[in-house]
Write a protein that holds these residues in place. Structure first.
Motif, PDB file in Angstrom:
ATOM      1  N   PRO A 210      10.086  -1.534  35.397  1.00 28.29           N
ATOM      2  CA  PRO A 210       9.146  -1.119  34.345  1.00 28.29           C
ATOM      3  C   PRO A 210       9.692   0.062  33.559  1.00 28.29           C
ATOM      4  CG  PRO A 210       8.363  -0.433  36.508  1.00 28.29           C
ATOM      5  CD  PRO A 210       9.548  -1.310  36.755  1.00 28.29           C
ATOM      6  N   ALA A 211       9.501   0.014  32.247  1.00 28.32           N
ATOM      7  CA  ALA A 211       9.923   1.094  31.354  1.00 28.32           C
ATOM      8  C   ALA A 211       9.007   1.069  30.133  1.00 28.32           C
ATOM      9  CB  ALA A 211      11.387   0.945  30.967  1.00 28.32           C
ATOM     10  N   ALA A 218       4.967  -1.253  26.949  1.00 29.77           N
ATOM     11  CA  ALA A 218       5.538  -1.572  28.246  1.00 29.77           C
ATOM     12  C   ALA A 218       6.696  -2.556  28.104  1.00 29.77           C
ATOM     13  CB  ALA A 218       4.456  -2.156  29.162  1.00 29.77           C
ATOM     14  N   LEU A 219       7.787  -2.276  28.831  1.00 34.46           N
ATOM     15  CA  LEU A 219       8.979  -3.109  28.814  1.00 34.46           C
ATOM     16  C   LEU A 219       9.395  -3.444  30.238  1.00 34.46           C
ATOM     17  CD1 LEU A 219      11.173  -1.195  26.186  1.00 34.46           C
ATOM     18  CD2 LEU A 219       9.657  -3.133  25.765  1.00 34.46           C
ATOM     19  N   PRO A 258      12.582   6.874  27.084  1.00 34.07           N
ATOM     20  CA  PRO A 258      12.217   5.678  26.301  1.00 34.07           C
ATOM     21  C   PRO A 258      13.437   4.817  26.044  1.00 34.07           C
ATOM     22  CG  PRO A 258      12.248   7.619  24.897  1.00 34.07           C
ATOM     23  CD  PRO A 258      12.458   8.115  26.292  1.00 34.07           C
ATOM     24  N   VAL A 259      13.245   3.512  26.152  1.00 32.73           N
ATOM     25  CA  VAL A 259      14.324   2.545  25.958  1.00 32.73           C
ATOM     26  C   VAL A 259      13.954   1.659  24.781  1.00 32.73           C
ATOM     27  CG1 VAL A 259      15.659   0.680  27.006  1.00 32.73           C
ATOM     28  CG2 VAL A 259      14.865   2.594  28.416  1.00 32.73           C
ATOM     29  N   ASN A 260      14.881   1.467  23.862  1.00 29.37           N
ATOM     30  CA  ASN A 260      14.640   0.638  22.693  1.00 29.37           C
ATOM     31  C   ASN A 260      14.960  -0.817  22.990  1.00 29.37           C
ATOM     32  OD1 ASN A 260      13.907   2.867  21.189  1.00 29.37           O
ATOM     33  ND2 ASN A 260      15.960   3.209  20.405  1.00 29.37           N
ATOM     34  N   MET A 261      14.326  -1.692  22.259  1.00 32.77           N
ATOM     35  CA  MET A 261      14.601  -3.113  22.376  1.00 32.77           C
ATOM     36  C   MET A 261      15.974  -3.432  21.805  1.00 32.77           C
ATOM     37  SD  MET A 261      12.187  -4.826  23.868  1.00 32.77           S
ATOM     38  CE  MET A 261      12.446  -6.489  23.269  1.00 32.77           C
ATOM     39  N   PRO A 303       5.053  -8.895  30.481  1.00 36.41           N
ATOM     40  CA  PRO A 303       4.262 -10.118  30.265  1.00 36.41           C
ATOM     41  C   PRO A 303       2.894  -9.855  29.657  1.00 36.41           C
ATOM     42  CG  PRO A 303       5.323 -10.164  32.416  1.00 36.41           C
ATOM     43  CD  PRO A 303       5.546  -8.799  31.857  1.00 36.41           C
ATOM     44  N   GLU A 304       2.268  -8.720  29.973  1.00 29.95           N
ATOM     45  CA  GLU A 304       0.916  -8.482  29.479  1.00 29.95           C
ATOM     46  C   GLU A 304       0.883  -8.161  27.980  1.00 29.95           C
ATOM     47  OE1 GLU A 304       2.443  -4.727  31.559  1.00 29.95           O
ATOM     48  OE2 GLU A 304       2.365  -6.883  31.951  1.00 29.95           O
ATOM     49  N   VAL A 305       2.025  -7.745  27.398  1.00 26.16           N
ATOM     50  CA  VAL A 305       2.042  -7.412  25.971  1.00 26.16           C
ATOM     51  C   VAL A 305       3.031  -8.274  25.201  1.00 26.16           C
ATOM     52  CG1 VAL A 305       1.348  -5.029  26.427  1.00 26.16           C
ATOM     53  CG2 VAL A 305       3.778  -5.604  26.296  1.00 26.16           C
TER      54      VAL A 305
END
Length: 373
Positions: A210-211, A218-219, A258-261, A303-305
């Motif tokens: 999780p991140a 959420a990632l 924070p981690v970027n996509m 998955p939730e977002v």
């Protein structure tokens, strides 16, 4: 009839009437008062020092400001193991010493058997040994048996093989005795407990953790960690499981950075990797681990977002495409009208210009919409 005069401050001027005590705070415009008058408990008057220290107060109020002393900056605490626990080389002997000791024990057992007359006659004859009295083993022979057997057992039981990239941590009754990093055939005290550790450069690809990105979405992030064991004593004896501890450190760092996509700015991705590496290395150095790199290799929405973020991304792409198309249409209309006017092909008043612009805009938009997939 006597007249009573009282001494008043120069700023107040002469005051008629009976005398009254001098006011310490004259009016709301006073900006400083003596410190010794603020904290005086004795009602008797005291002499004012020539240059008293003053404390400023807020304009128009009697409230004194709170003086705050800057405290020392709190440093981030890094977990440390026992300060006396550090890797040191263990005392070992070459393997040939163990082999010779083992062969010496075997030879001693054979000699004791010949002494006790327990060897078969053909063996004695083949070895060319003189005959011995067949009296059986006695106390002396049993003691010789015990000594030779113990020597042989210690010699062969202490043999160990050292390999490149692996170390052996030795402990005696729970006390650290040293680390063996030598290679080849060695003799180690068989009473010591041996725990092998991989000291090669290793990489670990995590499971999705999780991140969150810079906006708190959420990632699920997969990271690649490059690390190795630098201090075997702290890694083996300072923590229950150093690999599990490293996983927990990576997960804790992901919760703070924070981690970027994928597809974002390259600088932001590099900054996130550097921050993760710095945090994990600082947490793992206390248990003897050296972390070289912690880099995110894959990121996806939780998955939730995931569904909501997919719709949001599609909407953003659609809006961007529409804005780009509108800009292109406006530029085309402007270029067309400008060329027609400058070349003198048509003469348009304001109304005709507006009609032409409207018709061209509708035509270009229709053409772009039909050509778009």
């Amino acid at each position: 009839m006597s007249t009573t005069t009282s001494h008043t401050p120069e700023s107040e001027g002469p005051v008629e009437g009976p005398s009254r005590p001098v006011r310490l705070i004259q009016n709301e415009a006073t900006t400083e008062i003596p410190v010794h008058l603020l904290f005086r408990d004795d009602p008797d008057p005291v002499s004012v020092p020539p240059k008293p220290a003053v404390v400023a107060r807020r304009q128009g109020t009697g409230e004194q400001p709170r003086l705050r002393r800057p405290g020392p900056a709190r440093a981030r605490t890094v977990p440390q193991t026992d300060p006396g626990l550090a890797e040191c080389p263990a005392r070992v002997l070459p393997g040939i010493a163990g082999v010779l000791a083992g062969l010496g024990g075997v030879a001693g057992c054979l000699a004791t058997s010949w002494w006790a007359g327990a060897l078969p006659r053909f063996t004695v004859t083949a070895l060319g040994l003189p005959g011995a009295a067949d009296a059986g083993p006695g106390p002396a022979q049993w003691a010789a048996y015990a000594g030779a057997g113990a020597l042989g057992a210690l010699g062969f039981a202490g043999l160990a093989r050292g390999t490149a990239g692996r170390a052996c941590v030795l402990a005696l009754f729970g006390r650290y005795q040293g680390t063996v990093r030598r290679t080849g055939l060695l003799w180690v005290n068989p009473l010591l407990r041996r725990r092998r550790v991989d000291v090669r450069l290793r990489h670990w690809r995590s499971e999705p953790m999780p991140a969150a990105d810079g906006h708190g979405v959420a990632l699920r992030v997969v990271v690649l960690v490059v690390w190795r064991v630098r201090d075997t004593a702290r890694a083996v004896l300072g923590v229950a499981d150093h690999e599990a501890y490293l996983r927990d450190c990576v997960e804790a760092a992901l919760a703070r950075v924070p981690v970027n996509m994928p597809g974002g700015a390259r600088g932001a991705v590099d900054a996130a990797g550097e921050a993760l590496t710095r945090l994990v290395a600082a947490d793992a150095v206390g248990i003897g681990l050296e972390v070289f790199s912690v880099q995110p290799v894959r990121a996806e929405y939780a998955p939730e977002v995931a569904a909501a973020m997919h719709r949001r991304r599609v909407a953003a792409l659609d809006a961007q495409q529409r804005s780009s198309m509108l800009t292109s249409v406006v530029d085309s209309v402007e270029d067309t009208v400008t060329r027609l006017t400058m070349r003198g092909l048509v003469e348009l008043d304001d109304y005709e210009r507006k009609v032409l612009v409207r018709d061209l805009t509708v035509a270009f938009c229709s053409g772009r919409t039909e050509s778009a997939p």
